[in-house]
Motif scaffolding. Structure first.
Motif, PDB file in Angstrom:
ATOM      1  N   LEU A 236       0.827  -1.194   0.000  1.00  0.00           N
ATOM      2  CA  LEU A 236       0.000   0.000   0.000  1.00  0.00           C
ATOM      3  C   LEU A 236       0.868   1.253   0.000  1.00  0.00           C
ATOM      4  O   LEU A 236       2.075   1.207   0.263  1.00  0.00           O
ATOM      5  CB  LEU A 236      -0.944   0.001   1.198  1.00  0.00           C
ATOM      6  CG  LEU A 236      -1.890  -1.220   1.288  1.00  0.00           C
ATOM      7  CD1 LEU A 236      -2.795  -1.080   2.501  1.00  0.00           C
ATOM      8  CD2 LEU A 236      -2.694  -1.382   0.016  1.00  0.00           C
ATOM      9  N   TRP A 237       0.241   2.375  -0.270  1.00  0.00           N
ATOM     10  CA  TRP A 237       0.970   3.633  -0.429  1.00  0.00           C
ATOM     11  C   TRP A 237       1.639   4.079   0.869  1.00  0.00           C
ATOM     12  O   TRP A 237       2.639   4.793   0.847  1.00  0.00           O
ATOM     13  CB  TRP A 237       0.017   4.726  -0.909  1.00  0.00           C
ATOM     14  CG  TRP A 237      -1.081   5.036   0.070  1.00  0.00           C
ATOM     15  CD1 TRP A 237      -2.278   4.404   0.189  1.00  0.00           C
ATOM     16  CD2 TRP A 237      -1.058   6.044   1.074  1.00  0.00           C
ATOM     17  NE1 TRP A 237      -3.014   4.942   1.200  1.00  0.00           N
ATOM     18  CE2 TRP A 237      -2.290   5.965   1.770  1.00  0.00           C
ATOM     19  CE3 TRP A 237      -0.138   7.006   1.464  1.00  0.00           C
ATOM     20  CZ2 TRP A 237      -2.611   6.804   2.816  1.00  0.00           C
ATOM     21  CZ3 TRP A 237      -0.460   7.847   2.522  1.00  0.00           C
ATOM     22  CH2 TRP A 237      -1.680   7.747   3.166  1.00  0.00           C
ATOM     23  N   ASP A 238       1.100   3.640   2.018  1.00  0.00           N
ATOM     24  CA  ASP A 238       1.694   4.026   3.309  1.00  0.00           C
ATOM     25  C   ASP A 238       2.561   2.914   3.886  1.00  0.00           C
ATOM     26  O   ASP A 238       2.743   2.835   5.099  1.00  0.00           O
ATOM     27  CB  ASP A 238       0.591   4.412   4.298  1.00  0.00           C
ATOM     28  CG  ASP A 238      -0.441   3.302   4.470  1.00  0.00           C
ATOM     29  OD1 ASP A 238      -0.311   2.258   3.789  1.00  0.00           O
ATOM     30  OD2 ASP A 238      -1.360   3.461   5.282  1.00  0.00           O
ATOM     31  N   TRP A 239       3.056   2.010   3.019  1.00  0.00           N
ATOM     32  CA  TRP A 239       4.003   0.937   3.369  1.00  0.00           C
ATOM     33  C   TRP A 239       3.360  -0.216   4.115  1.00  0.00           C
ATOM     34  O   TRP A 239       4.050  -1.130   4.551  1.00  0.00           O
ATOM     35  CB  TRP A 239       5.196   1.467   4.175  1.00  0.00           C
ATOM     36  CG  TRP A 239       6.039   2.441   3.423  1.00  0.00           C
ATOM     37  CD1 TRP A 239       5.924   2.791   2.112  1.00  0.00           C
ATOM     38  CD2 TRP A 239       7.119   3.210   3.944  1.00  0.00           C
ATOM     39  NE1 TRP A 239       6.855   3.726   1.763  1.00  0.00           N
ATOM     40  CE2 TRP A 239       7.608   4.010   2.883  1.00  0.00           C
ATOM     41  CE3 TRP A 239       7.728   3.303   5.183  1.00  0.00           C
ATOM     42  CZ2 TRP A 239       8.669   4.889   3.041  1.00  0.00           C
ATOM     43  CZ3 TRP A 239       8.785   4.173   5.341  1.00  0.00           C
ATOM     44  CH2 TRP A 239       9.251   4.958   4.276  1.00  0.00           C
ATOM     45  N   ARG A 240       2.060  -0.208   4.287  1.00  0.00           N
ATOM     46  CA  ARG A 240       1.406  -1.385   4.825  1.00  0.00           C
ATOM     47  C   ARG A 240       1.348  -2.474   3.751  1.00  0.00           C
ATOM     48  O   ARG A 240       1.544  -2.222   2.578  1.00  0.00           O
ATOM     49  CB  ARG A 240      -0.005  -1.050   5.301  1.00  0.00           C
ATOM     50  CG  ARG A 240      -0.069  -0.170   6.527  1.00  0.00           C
ATOM     51  CD  ARG A 240      -1.511   0.108   6.890  1.00  0.00           C
ATOM     52  NE  ARG A 240      -2.187   0.877   5.845  1.00  0.00           N
ATOM     53  CZ  ARG A 240      -3.491   0.862   5.618  1.00  0.00           C
ATOM     54  NH1 ARG A 240      -4.275   0.082   6.347  1.00  0.00           N
ATOM     55  NH2 ARG A 240      -4.021   1.594   4.662  1.00  0.00           N
ATOM     56  N   ARG A 241       1.057  -3.701   4.166  1.00  0.00           N
ATOM     57  CA  ARG A 241       0.940  -4.826   3.247  1.00  0.00           C
ATOM     58  C   ARG A 241      -0.459  -5.416   3.368  1.00  0.00           C
ATOM     59  O   ARG A 241      -0.899  -5.753   4.476  1.00  0.00           O
ATOM     60  CB  ARG A 241       1.987  -5.908   3.540  1.00  0.00           C
ATOM     61  CG  ARG A 241       3.434  -5.447   3.396  1.00  0.00           C
ATOM     62  CD  ARG A 241       3.727  -4.955   1.993  1.00  0.00           C
ATOM     63  NE  ARG A 241       5.147  -4.730   1.756  1.00  0.00           N
ATOM     64  CZ  ARG A 241       5.789  -3.598   1.984  1.00  0.00           C
ATOM     65  NH1 ARG A 241       5.123  -2.561   2.483  1.00  0.00           N
ATOM     66  NH2 ARG A 241       7.070  -3.479   1.718  1.00  0.00           N
ATOM     67  N   LEU A 242      -1.139  -5.529   2.252  1.00  0.00           N
ATOM     68  CA  LEU A 242      -2.468  -6.128   2.197  1.00  0.00           C
ATOM     69  C   LEU A 242      -2.334  -7.510   1.563  1.00  0.00           C
ATOM     70  O   LEU A 242      -1.917  -7.630   0.409  1.00  0.00           O
ATOM     71  CB  LEU A 242      -3.425  -5.250   1.388  1.00  0.00           C
ATOM     72  CG  LEU A 242      -4.870  -5.743   1.264  1.00  0.00           C
ATOM     73  CD1 LEU A 242      -5.546  -5.745   2.633  1.00  0.00           C
ATOM     74  CD2 LEU A 242      -5.651  -4.859   0.298  1.00  0.00           C
ATOM     75  N   VAL A 243      -2.652  -8.550   2.323  1.00  0.00           N
ATOM     76  CA  VAL A 243      -2.539  -9.936   1.854  1.00  0.00           C
ATOM     77  C   VAL A 243      -3.919 -10.395   1.401  1.00  0.00           C
ATOM     78  O   VAL A 243      -4.877 -10.397   2.192  1.00  0.00           O
ATOM     79  CB  VAL A 243      -1.987 -10.848   2.965  1.00  0.00           C
ATOM     80  CG1 VAL A 243      -1.861 -12.276   2.462  1.00  0.00           C
ATOM     81  CG2 VAL A 243      -0.636 -10.332   3.443  1.00  0.00           C
ATOM     82  N   VAL A 244      -4.028 -10.779   0.134  1.00  0.00           N
ATOM     83  CA  VAL A 244      -5.304 -11.133  -0.470  1.00  0.00           C
ATOM     84  C   VAL A 244      -5.170 -12.524  -1.089  1.00  0.00           C
ATOM     85  O   VAL A 244      -4.159 -12.815  -1.748  1.00  0.00           O
ATOM     86  CB  VAL A 244      -5.705 -10.106  -1.560  1.00  0.00           C
ATOM     87  CG1 VAL A 244      -7.096 -10.396  -2.087  1.00  0.00           C
ATOM     88  CG2 VAL A 244      -5.634  -8.698  -1.003  1.00  0.00           C
ATOM     89  N   PRO A 245      -6.143 -13.419  -0.911  1.00  0.00           N
ATOM     90  CA  PRO A 245      -6.061 -14.732  -1.570  1.00  0.00           C
ATOM     91  C   PRO A 245      -6.146 -14.598  -3.084  1.00  0.00           C
ATOM     92  O   PRO A 245      -6.744 -13.652  -3.622  1.00  0.00           O
ATOM     93  CB  PRO A 245      -7.264 -15.494  -0.999  1.00  0.00           C
ATOM     94  CG  PRO A 245      -8.171 -14.443  -0.460  1.00  0.00           C
ATOM     95  CD  PRO A 245      -7.313 -13.299  -0.039  1.00  0.00           C
TER      96      PRO A 245
END
Length: 374
Positions: A236-245
């Protein structure tokens, strides 16, 4: 000749003084002492022999030094177990363990060969290039196919290892032949894993997403960082990570900003007064875009897109080379255009107008009201 026979007889007599476990350990240590120098000599010979060959064979020889060393040790220990003074049950157990080790080493070498082939194939593509659409396409396909191939090799290796055990082999055959309630339960339990594996193959072929694609998933904007066997990691733009199947990108809609190319058109909306000179704003927008290093020199446009009761809506379009530069360019245009209106055209900022109308019925203004008005 007689002296040699005497030495052998004496060595045999000495061996009988040692217990069986000590003799077995001595044989194993002797295998190590013989195999390790032989492997070093053979490895040097192979390195020189494949010096002029392709990069794949040279890399394969270099990366499989450890597995081949273990393989030679397993073969030597298997040969030593045939003459070691151990019981038949122990010899069968050792040989079975060595067989499982050889099968695992073969699967390990196959995985190394698959990884080397993938890396060599992807060397011709650069993700850091300005127009990296083709590179991202090939990186996505090869990474997913590599993981699928390694998973398949691991499953086949595990299946062969289990088939060497008699009870497990019979259970597996009976389970596959029955196709009853146990098979149904197993199929239902494996459904998420299998669906994600199938989704990974579909993504590799159809490519709705690629590595470093700019996407909007679950109302979050970011870049595709990893595509694994069962899930996708979105940075993500704020360095978070979104884990999606993986099945998410097959079953649900999402936005992909860079599917066919990295260039994007960014839009900036401003609300100004009805008396604003649109031609002056259009000229200023062209000047801002020309002075910016983020503009790709393709699209710059300004239009009145809507009119409301108190303001008019102005839409400005500018293009950039990728999603990140498009976002920065939009912020730059918005900031500089607002500054231009504040300094050069302050009357263009939104205003609220009020008009006072005096009728004959209205009383004459009082003295205090006149004083305040003056």
């Amino acid at each position: 000749m007689q002296r040699t026979d005497a030495v052998l007889i004496e060595a045999t007599r000495l061996m009988h003084w040692f217990p069986g476990w000590a003799q077995s350990i001595a044989l194993v240590l002797g295998c190590f002492a013989v195999v390790l120098p032989l492997h070093q000599i053979a490895y040097r010979f192979l390195t020189r022999a494949f010096q002029g060959r392709s990069l794949f064979w040279r890399s394969l020889v270099g990366r499989t030094q450890g597995p081949t060393r273990l393989g030679l040790i397993i073969v030597a220990v298997g040969a030593a177990s045939a003459i070691a003074p151990v019981s038949r049950e122990v010899r069968v157990l050792v040989n079975h363990t060595l067989l499982v080790g050889l099968v695992a080493l073969a699967g390990w070498c196959c995985s190394i060969a698959i990884h080397i082939s993938t890396v060599i194939y992807l060397r011709r593509f650069k993700l850091d290039a300005e127009d990296n659409l083709l590179a991202r396409k090939h990186f996505t396909q090869m990474r997913i196919l590599e993981r699928a191939a390694v998973t398949l090799v691991a499953l086949v290796t595990l299946a062969i290892c289990l088939m060497t055990f008699e009870p497990v082999r019979q259970y597996g055959v009976s389970l596959l032949a029955s196709a009853g309630a146990a098979g149904l339960i197993l199929g239902l339990a494996m459904q998420p894993v299998l669906s994600n594996l199938v989704a990974g193959i579909q993504i590799a072929i159809t490519q709705p997403i690629k590595i470093e694609d700019a996407v909007i998933v679950e109302n979050e904007w970011g870049w595709v960082e990893e595509i694994n066997s069962t899930y996708v990691v979105v940075r993500l733009w704020d360095w978070r990570r979104l884990v999606v199947p993986l099945t998410y990108f097959i079953q649900k809609p999402f936005q992909n900003w860079t599917r066919e190319g990295s260039s994007l058109i960014g839009s900036v909306f401003l609300y100004v007064d009805h008396t604003t000179p649109i031609a002056a704003m259009r000229t200023k927008l062209a000047e801002i875009a020309a002075q910016s290093s983020l503009w790709d020199r393709k699209v710059v446009n300004l239009q009145v897109s809507d009119m409301r009761e108190n303001v008019i809506e102005v839409r400005m379009l500018v293009s950039a080379r990728n999603a990140s530069q498009a976002w920065d360019l939009r912020c730059e245009v918005r900031e500089k255009m607002v500054g231009f209106l504040q300094t050069e055209l302050p009357g263009a900022l939104p205003r609220l107008r009020t008009e006072w109308l005096r009728t004959e019925r209205d009383p004459a203004p009082r003295s205090d009201v006149r004083a305040l008005a003056s």
